[in-house]
Every structure is written in structure tokens, then in C-alpha cells.
Design a protein around this motif. Structure first.
Motif, PDB file in Angstrom:
ATOM      1  N   VAL A 127       0.721  -1.095   0.128  1.00 26.80           N
ATOM      2  CA  VAL A 127      -0.197   0.067  -0.020  1.00 26.80           C
ATOM      3  C   VAL A 127       0.925   1.360   0.013  1.00 26.80           C
ATOM      4  CG1 VAL A 127      -2.009   1.062   1.025  1.00 26.80           C
ATOM      5  CG2 VAL A 127      -1.834  -1.405   1.138  1.00 26.80           C
ATOM      6  N   GLN A 138      -7.082   5.477   6.179  1.00 25.07           N
ATOM      7  CA  GLN A 138      -7.695   5.004   4.991  1.00 25.07           C
ATOM      8  C   GLN A 138      -6.562   3.748   4.367  1.00 25.07           C
ATOM      9  OE1 GLN A 138      -8.555   7.384   1.523  1.00 25.07           O
ATOM     10  NE2 GLN A 138     -10.082   6.231   0.663  1.00 25.07           N
ATOM     11  N   VAL A 185      -7.223  -0.178   4.129  1.00 20.92           N
ATOM     12  CA  VAL A 185      -6.842  -0.978   2.891  1.00 20.92           C
ATOM     13  C   VAL A 185      -5.866  -2.258   3.344  1.00 20.92           C
ATOM     14  CG1 VAL A 185      -5.737  -0.801   0.618  1.00 20.92           C
ATOM     15  CG2 VAL A 185      -7.319   0.748   1.431  1.00 20.92           C
ATOM     16  N   ILE A 244      -1.013  -0.703  -4.384  1.00 22.35           N
ATOM     17  CA  ILE A 244      -2.414  -0.117  -4.060  1.00 22.35           C
ATOM     18  C   ILE A 244      -1.961   1.595  -3.657  1.00 22.35           C
ATOM     19  CG2 ILE A 244      -4.649   0.057  -2.924  1.00 22.35           C
ATOM     20  CD1 ILE A 244      -4.387  -2.726  -2.108  1.00 22.35           C
ATOM     21  N   PHE A 292      -6.890   4.570  -4.132  1.00 24.80           N
ATOM     22  CA  PHE A 292      -7.988   5.305  -3.081  1.00 24.80           C
ATOM     23  C   PHE A 292      -7.598   6.501  -2.901  1.00 24.80           C
ATOM     24  CE2 PHE A 292      -4.445   3.202  -0.511  1.00 24.80           C
ATOM     25  CZ  PHE A 292      -4.075   4.131   0.367  1.00 24.80           C
ATOM     26  N   ALA A 315     -12.653   0.984   2.028  1.00 25.98           N
ATOM     27  CA  ALA A 315     -11.336   0.762   1.919  1.00 25.98           C
ATOM     28  C   ALA A 315     -10.924  -0.564   2.110  1.00 25.98           C
ATOM     29  CB  ALA A 315     -10.489   1.871   2.697  1.00 25.98           C
ATOM     30  N   LEU A 373     -11.789  -2.872  -0.542  1.00 26.55           N
ATOM     31  CA  LEU A 373     -10.925  -2.761  -1.804  1.00 26.55           C
ATOM     32  C   LEU A 373      -9.540  -3.589  -1.483  1.00 26.55           C
ATOM     33  CD1 LEU A 373     -10.086  -1.392  -4.436  1.00 26.55           C
ATOM     34  CD2 LEU A 373      -8.862   0.203  -3.172  1.00 26.55           C
ATOM     35  N   GLY A 374      -8.864  -3.403  -0.342  1.00 26.86           N
ATOM     36  CA  GLY A 374      -7.848  -4.317   0.154  1.00 26.86           C
ATOM     37  C   GLY A 374      -8.149  -5.897   0.004  1.00 26.86           C
TER      38      GLY A 374
END
Length: 199
Positions: free
Chosen positions: A10, A22, A26, A61, A100, A178, A181-182
Motif C-alpha cells: 500500500v 484509509q 486497505v 495499491i 484510494f 477501503a 478494496l484491499g
């Protein structure tokens, strides 16, 4: 089946701590998927170690706050510096990518930041993964607590009131989005790795 975990990086910048929360969500969503590990890679200092961590990742990400309708200057500096990776035979080719962003306004033109991330990924030959969640808070009976309350598909969006600290914003619903999404990125990455082994 991959014998080593799928590594999810990330790579993010946070100006005041809100986007960092955030990013943590994630990473937690990705790490919750069996067979995946996630690590936070702050972009404040572009060290050799940072580039090595991204090289070792199976997925990256991207995350940054949206300032004046685009990603923060710190993220833009990282994106430009990644040209060295690009020049080295597309060093991130076929890695999974996602993104994100967070801003104080409900819109704040956050979509533009996600588009920037997706274009960056495309230029690196990466494979973009969006958010697979129906829009929340989109009916008269819906709630602000709905998952994906801001209705984004290209990536995860969050909104943080400007008078609230990072301990209180963004709200839990945006952090759960979030995390979703992860989780999706980790799942897709594992499938991608299995397919690569079978090919």
C-alpha cells in the motif's frame, strides 16, 4: 497454488493522517485474505528500500489525498520518480494495481485522483482492479453508513470533515469500503498468481 504469500504493498502519502487511516484499512482488508500479506509503504522519502519493497510486491495499491482536484504533490513526485522503474523494461509490468483517495469535500473531484492512479498503472503495464461494491446511500431508505456511500468504482473514496482529527475521520463506513478494496485486490492477486503458475 502459490507457495509464498501474495505480497500487497500500500504505497501512500497522507498530509494530515486521514489518508493514513484509509491506507491502514486497505492493508487490513488485504491481510485478512488467507494467503496474502500486506505492508504499508509511506511515500514521504523515496529511498532505495522503498523501491525494493515495491519491486518485491505482487500488487501495489496507490493512495493519496486529493488536493485541488488531484493527488498530493508528494504522490506526484513519487509518480514521476517511478519513470526509472518504467525505463527498466517496465519493471512493474503485470503487477496488480488499485487506488484510494480522501478529501474534505463529498466530491472534491476525487475521481480525478483515481484516474491519475489508473493512468500511472497503465503506463507501467500494470493490471487495474476497481471496487466491486454497489453504491450505498443511493435510495431514500439508504443510510450514510452504507458501504461505498460515495459511489465510486474506479477505487475507494473517503471523505473527512476538515475540522475533525484523523482519530475521528474518515468515518467507519469509508474505512470499511477501503478494507473491501484491499480484500478484493488480495483475492485478485492470488488468482493472478495461480494463473501465472499454471501458464
Amino acid at each position: 497454488m502459490p507457495t509464498t504469500p501474495a505480497r500487497i504493498a500500500v504505497a501512500y502519502h497522507s498530509g494530515f493522517g486521514h489518508t493514513a487511516r484509509q491506507a491502514e484499512a486497505v492493508a487490513a482488508g488485504a491481510a485478512a485474505v488467507p494467503g496474502a500479506v500486506a505492508e504499508l509503504v509511506p511515500l514521504d522519502e523515496l529511498t532505495d528500500e522503498l523501491w525494493a519493497r515495491l519491486t518485491a510486491a505482487d500488487a501495489i495499491i496507490f493512495g493519496a489525498p486529493t488536493y485541488m482536484g488531484s493527488p498530493s504533490a508528494v504522490f506526484k513526485a513519487f509518480a514521476e520518480a517511478s519513470a526509472d522503474v518504467w525505463a527498466d523494461n517496465l519493471g512493474w509490468r503485470d503487477k496488480i494495481a488499485a487506488g484510494f483517495t480522501n478529501s474534505k469535500a463529498m466530491s472534491g473531484d476525487k475521481l480525478n485522483s483515481l484516474v491519475d492512479f489508473a493512468v500511472l498503472a497503465a503506463q507501467h503495464g500494470m493490471i487495474w482492479v476497481g471496487l466491486d461494491v454497489y453504491p450505498g446511500w443511493s435510495k431514500s431508505t439508504a443510510s450514510i453508513e452504507d458501504l461505498n456511500r460515495l459511489g465510486s468504482w474506479l477505487g475507494a473514496m473517503a471523505q473527512s470533515d476538515s475540522d475533525l482529527s484523523a482519530e475521528k475521520a474518515p468515518p467507519e463506513t469509508d474505512l470499511r469500503t477501503a478494507a473491501a478494496l484491499g480484500s478484493r485486490v488480495a483475492t485478485v492477486t492470488l488468482r493472478h498468481l495461480r494463473g501465472s503458475l499454471a501458464a
